[in-house]
Design an enzyme around this catalytic site. Structure first.
Site, mmCIF file in Angstrom:
data_model
loop_
_atom_site.group_PDB
_atom_site.id
_atom_site.type_symbol
_atom_site.label_atom_id
_atom_site.label_comp_id
_atom_site.label_asym_id
_atom_site.label_seq_id
_atom_site.Cartn_x
_atom_site.Cartn_y
_atom_site.Cartn_z
ATOM 1 N N ALA A 34 16.698 -6.982 67.028
ATOM 2 C CA ALA A 34 17.244 -7.180 68.377
ATOM 3 C C ALA A 34 16.893 -6.065 69.343
ATOM 4 O O ALA A 34 17.040 -6.228 70.556
ATOM 5 C CB ALA A 34 18.765 -7.313 68.292
ATOM 6 N N GLY A 36 13.795 -4.493 69.206
ATOM 7 C CA GLY A 36 12.337 -4.353 69.197
ATOM 8 C C GLY A 36 11.694 -4.816 70.494
ATOM 9 O O GLY A 36 12.350 -5.368 71.386
ATOM 10 N N ALA A 39 11.915 -8.660 71.357
ATOM 11 C CA ALA A 39 13.275 -8.999 71.792
ATOM 12 C C ALA A 39 13.520 -8.527 73.221
ATOM 13 O O ALA A 39 14.088 -9.256 74.044
ATOM 14 C CB ALA A 39 14.297 -8.384 70.842
ATOM 15 N N HIS A 268 -3.176 -19.576 68.049
ATOM 16 C CA HIS A 268 -3.043 -20.116 69.410
ATOM 17 C C HIS A 268 -4.145 -21.127 69.743
ATOM 18 O O HIS A 268 -3.870 -22.268 70.140
ATOM 19 C CB HIS A 268 -3.112 -18.988 70.444
ATOM 20 C CG HIS A 268 -2.098 -17.909 70.261
ATOM 21 N ND1 HIS A 268 -0.882 -18.134 69.663
ATOM 22 C CD2 HIS A 268 -2.114 -16.589 70.602
ATOM 23 C CE1 HIS A 268 -0.204 -16.998 69.648
ATOM 24 N NE2 HIS A 268 -0.932 -16.057 70.206
ATOM 25 N N TRP A 617 -37.497 -36.625 48.785
ATOM 26 C CA TRP A 617 -38.009 -36.760 47.419
ATOM 27 C C TRP A 617 -37.528 -35.588 46.576
ATOM 28 O O TRP A 617 -37.145 -34.543 47.103
ATOM 29 C CB TRP A 617 -39.550 -36.778 47.427
ATOM 30 C CG TRP A 617 -40.152 -37.870 48.279
ATOM 31 C CD1 TRP A 617 -40.323 -37.870 49.626
ATOM 32 C CD2 TRP A 617 -40.665 -39.125 47.814
ATOM 33 N NE1 TRP A 617 -40.897 -39.034 50.052
ATOM 34 C CE2 TRP A 617 -41.139 -39.836 48.944
ATOM 35 C CE3 TRP A 617 -40.798 -39.724 46.562
ATOM 36 C CZ2 TRP A 617 -41.699 -41.097 48.863
ATOM 37 C CZ3 TRP A 617 -41.370 -40.985 46.467
ATOM 38 C CH2 TRP A 617 -41.812 -41.660 47.618
#
Length: 791
Positions: A34, A36, A39, A268, A617
């Site tokens: 929470a 970081g 966040a 992405h 061939w």
């Protein structure tokens, strides 16, 4: 009672319905990590937006920020972020102030480090619900933490913090989801021991970008226009591009491990690719149907080769790595910060259409787009100055899903006016006023129907809303994830030590990173500027001069992959020349392991090869059934024939299996093949014969000291091999030497001794059959890789 006070305050300002209506069920949102960066930048704002959107939906909420930081400093850090939350511009200031105040009161910080911490959080949620008399609807755990922490957190949630029966659990996982296929499989297996598939939401935030999210709905709503033209007959090429002006500074630890392909292309850009190439399900809003169609699209993608990609590295990246990761001065990084990749699909819809994916750091602009360019067969007699460009059939025809930034600075969908006027959802997209001064891909904006979102929404807000609603089609399932890694891992392995092209960054890059498609591969269009090499350990005497001839014949030498690429191109040129001159191309191919890589390259990267006019061939064959894995024809079919459109009657396997017997002389298999050659090949002179060379100097199935095929006029012979299966059928030297061209392919260190020996011996086919190869009126070319040539 905290929750009750919050609800009553909101009711007091007349913003919401009654408390009873709000008590249908409670949702606890736990944000791990929470404090970081992610966040701070996006997640708390996204959660606040969810609260603003859903506060009157019938659910009540609490928000639990969690991290390893101790209670007091963690709480301080978290609330510093929450105080900066903003409402959208269309929200009234009064309502915004109330909702923000309530969101802060509903948010708490927890240190989540041990099993006891998770047990305490679970107990706190249950106590709160009991006090408020609320039933639990579900819990959302958002993992904004490094992937190495996933397993331990998952174990704690599963054992101590699951909601009770009747309530749902949604676990949100941030990329990276592994480093390659093996690590992704391992991580997926670990998570599956704690969570069910329907409980996991893997985030690719590009699926929340409004232009990307609208690709499938756009295709669905415009089926009447797109069905006739969304295919290889009308689409010239597709470009999926994400350019960034920032470099990797501050992220070199991540970038050294992952690089641009893992960071951007594997997730992405691949997801956008799937939305474009997948078949449309009957119902695009059903996640299961969308997933199945995406998986089918993955299965149709052709394998990526080393030559499918061009790589670049920002010039200052190496010094940033040395500084941030304390690497020594001489440290050399091969991590790409730019990549361009060419992808092809084998599906009937997209066969032959090039899909170009490109992304990089430190480029000249920040922009993202998906561009579908249509073929234009029109010729307009009217002068360009007099044309109505909006309806002129000579103007470019394209559909662009503009992701953002760049010249437009906003998400948009653009359709050339000479294609069709699209159907767009009136509630969420509106036709935008075009700015006359702007041009996009060489055209004035007035040449397009242009639409932009009525309300721009940040990608994470969109995704968090979809998590709340349980919309799985906006997320990456385990199957989807592993299919993507299975596609990208072979390329990542093949380029892991390939030095990228250095580029200065920004506008100084000029044309240095421009690349083009050549024979199914990609290559930079301009040469890299010459630089003095870094001083190494080698002394001048260690280097060897490579001659341009071998046994008085032309020599082509390179590293194995480049050599195979050159050989495939030379075979295609020989084929095109023969078809132009004589209307057909007679190609005789040897067996063994070396040609298999060549066959794969011809099948996957040479779309202009004139297979329709080619006769194939066999130079030699083992005396086993054609369905046996030892059979040369079986290998040829597996690696080449089943992937290209050679007419059935143009394929000529050797008749080694006649009358339910293998290579019995009385059955006359050699005579049959010789007659077939004489009937179809003018003067029994093949356009091209491809040979290899064994460690004993044998070629085709002509072996030293053999009585068969080395002398005389017989064209097809039975021979004896010193290794099993002993019996073989083979072209003779006489037939080989009638060919217009003979190419000899020699690969690997294991062939170095025989290569050195053959380079200096004379023509002694009884000792070394390869030395007897000398086309009487044709050309012999040797293709020898560095390992075979230099050891």
């Amino acid at each position: 009672k905290m929750l009750g006070r919050v609800l009553c305050t909101v009711l007091f300002v007349g913003a919401l319905p009654s408390l009873a209506e709000l008590s249908q069920g409670h949702i606890s949102v736990v944000l791990l990590g929470a404090t970081g960066d992610l966040a701070k930048k996006y997640l708390w704002q996204g959660l606040f937006q969810l609260y603003m959107d859903q506060v009157s939906s019938g659910h009540s909420f609490t928000f639990h920020g969690a991290a390893l930081t101790a209670q007091e400093p963690g709480q301080r850090l978290m609330f510093d972020v929450l105080k900066k939350l903003a409402c959208p511009p269309d929200e009234s200031p009064n309502r915004c102030a109330v909702l923000k105040d309530q969101f802060l009161k509903l948010s708490q910080y927890h240190q989540l480090k041990t099993a006891e911490n998770y047990t305490a959080l679970n107990r706190e949620i249950q106590t709160l619900l009991h006090q408020e008399g609320l039933q639990e609807a579900g819990r959302i755990f958002y993992f904004s933490v490094p992937p190495f922490a996933y397993t331990e957190i998952a174990r704690h949630i599963n054992s101590s913090c699951r909601p009770p029966a009747g309530a749902w659990l949604r676990v949100v996982l941030e990329k990276p989801f592994g480093h390659d296929l093996q690590s992704a499989q391992q991580l997926a297996a670990e998570l599956m021991t704690f969570f069910r598939e329907e409980e996991m939401y893997r985030v690719d935030h590009y699926l929340g970008k409004q232009a990307v999210a609208h690709i499938l709905p756009f295709r669905d709503q415009n089926r009447q226009f797109l069905d006739p033209i969304w295919n290889r007959h009308h689409v010239e090429r597709v470009e999926i591009v994400l350019k960034e002006t920032v470099d990797a500074k501050g992220r070199t630890s991540f970038y050294e491990q992952y690089g641009v392909i893992r960071d951007v292309l594997q997730n992405h850009l691949t997801e956008a690719l799937m939305f474009l190439t997948m078949e449309l399900p009957a119902n695009v809003s059903r996640a299961e149907e969308v997933l199945q169609c995406k998986l089918q699209a993955f299965q149709s993608l052709q394998r990526l080769e080393k030559s499918s990609a061009v790589l670049g590295q920002y010039q200052a990246y190496a010094s940033q790595v040395q500084e941030e990761l304390q690497k020594p001065q001489g440290y050399v990084s091969t991590t790409p910060t730019f990549a361009g990749v060419l992808i092809h699909s084998d599906s009937l819809r997209w066969e032959g259409v090039p899909f170009l994916l490109a992304s990089g750091k430190a480029l000249d602009e920040r922009v993202g787009y998906v561009r579908v360019l249509f073929k234009n067969r029109a010729f307009c007699t009217q002068s360009e100055a007099l044309r109505d460009t909006g309806h002129s059939q000579c103007a470019a025809k394209q559909i662009i899903f503009y992701i953002g930034h760049g010249a437009l600075s906003t998400p948009a969908v653009l359709v050339s006016r000479n294609l069709f006027k699209p159907v767009m959802p009136k509630g969420s997209w509106r036709e935008a006023a075009t700015r006359s001064e702007l041009r996009l891909f060489g055209q004035a904006l007035s040449d397009y129907y242009m639409y932009s979102p009525i309300k721009e929404r940040e990608a994470y807000s969109v995704l968090i809303s979809n998590i709340y609603h349980g919309r799985k089609d906006f997320f990456i399932t385990t199957e989807n994830l592993l299919a993507s890694w299975a596609f990208w891992t072979p390329l990542l392995d093949s380029i892991s030590h390939q030095p990228p092209r250095l580029y200065p960054g920004g506008v100084e890059n000029q044309h240095l990173l421009d690349f083009e498609m050549v024979s199914g591969a990609v290559a930079f269009t301009v040469a890299e500027p010459a630089e003095l090499p870094n001083p190494g350990k080698q002394m001048p005497s260690d280097y060897k001069t490579i001659q341009s001839t071998f046994r008085q014949s032309p020599l082509v030498s390179a590293w194995a992959e480049d050599l195979i690429s050159q050989l495939a191109s030379d075979i295609e040129q020989a084929a095109s020349r023969a078809v132009a001159q004589r209307g057909q191309f007679h190609l005789a191919l040897s067996g063994g392991s070396s040609p298999a890589v060549l066959f794969q390259r011809l099948a996957r990267q040479h779309y202009a090869f004139p297979w329709k006019h080619t006769h194939v061939w066999l130079v030699d064959e083992r005396c086993v059934p054609l369905t046996d894995a030892e059979s040369n024809f079986f290998s040829l079919h597996k690696h080449l024939l089943q992937s290209v459109r050679v007419p059935f009657f143009n394929v000529h396997p050797m008749p080694v299996h006649l009358n339910r017997r293998l290579c019995v002389e009385e059955d006359g298999g050699t005579e049959l093949y010789a007659k077939e050659i004489a009937a179809l090949v003018a003067n029994t002179s093949f356009d091209l014969v491809l040979l290899g060379m064994g460690t004993d100097g044998h070629t085709a199935s002509l072996f030293p000291q053999s009585d068969s095929g080395l002398e005389g006029a017989q064209t097809v012979v039975l021979t004896e091999s010193p290794v099993k299966p002993h019996q073989r059928m083979s072209f003779s030297l006489a037939l080989i030497n009638r060919a217009r061209q003979v190419f000899v392919l020699v690969l690997g260190k294991g062939k170095h001794d025989i290569t050195s020996l053959v380079s200096r011996v004379g023509t002694q086919p009884r000792k070394w059959p390869i030395s007897g190869v000398s086309p009487s009126s044709g050309q012999l070319v040797w293709y020898v890789d560095y390992e075979a040539l230099l050891g």
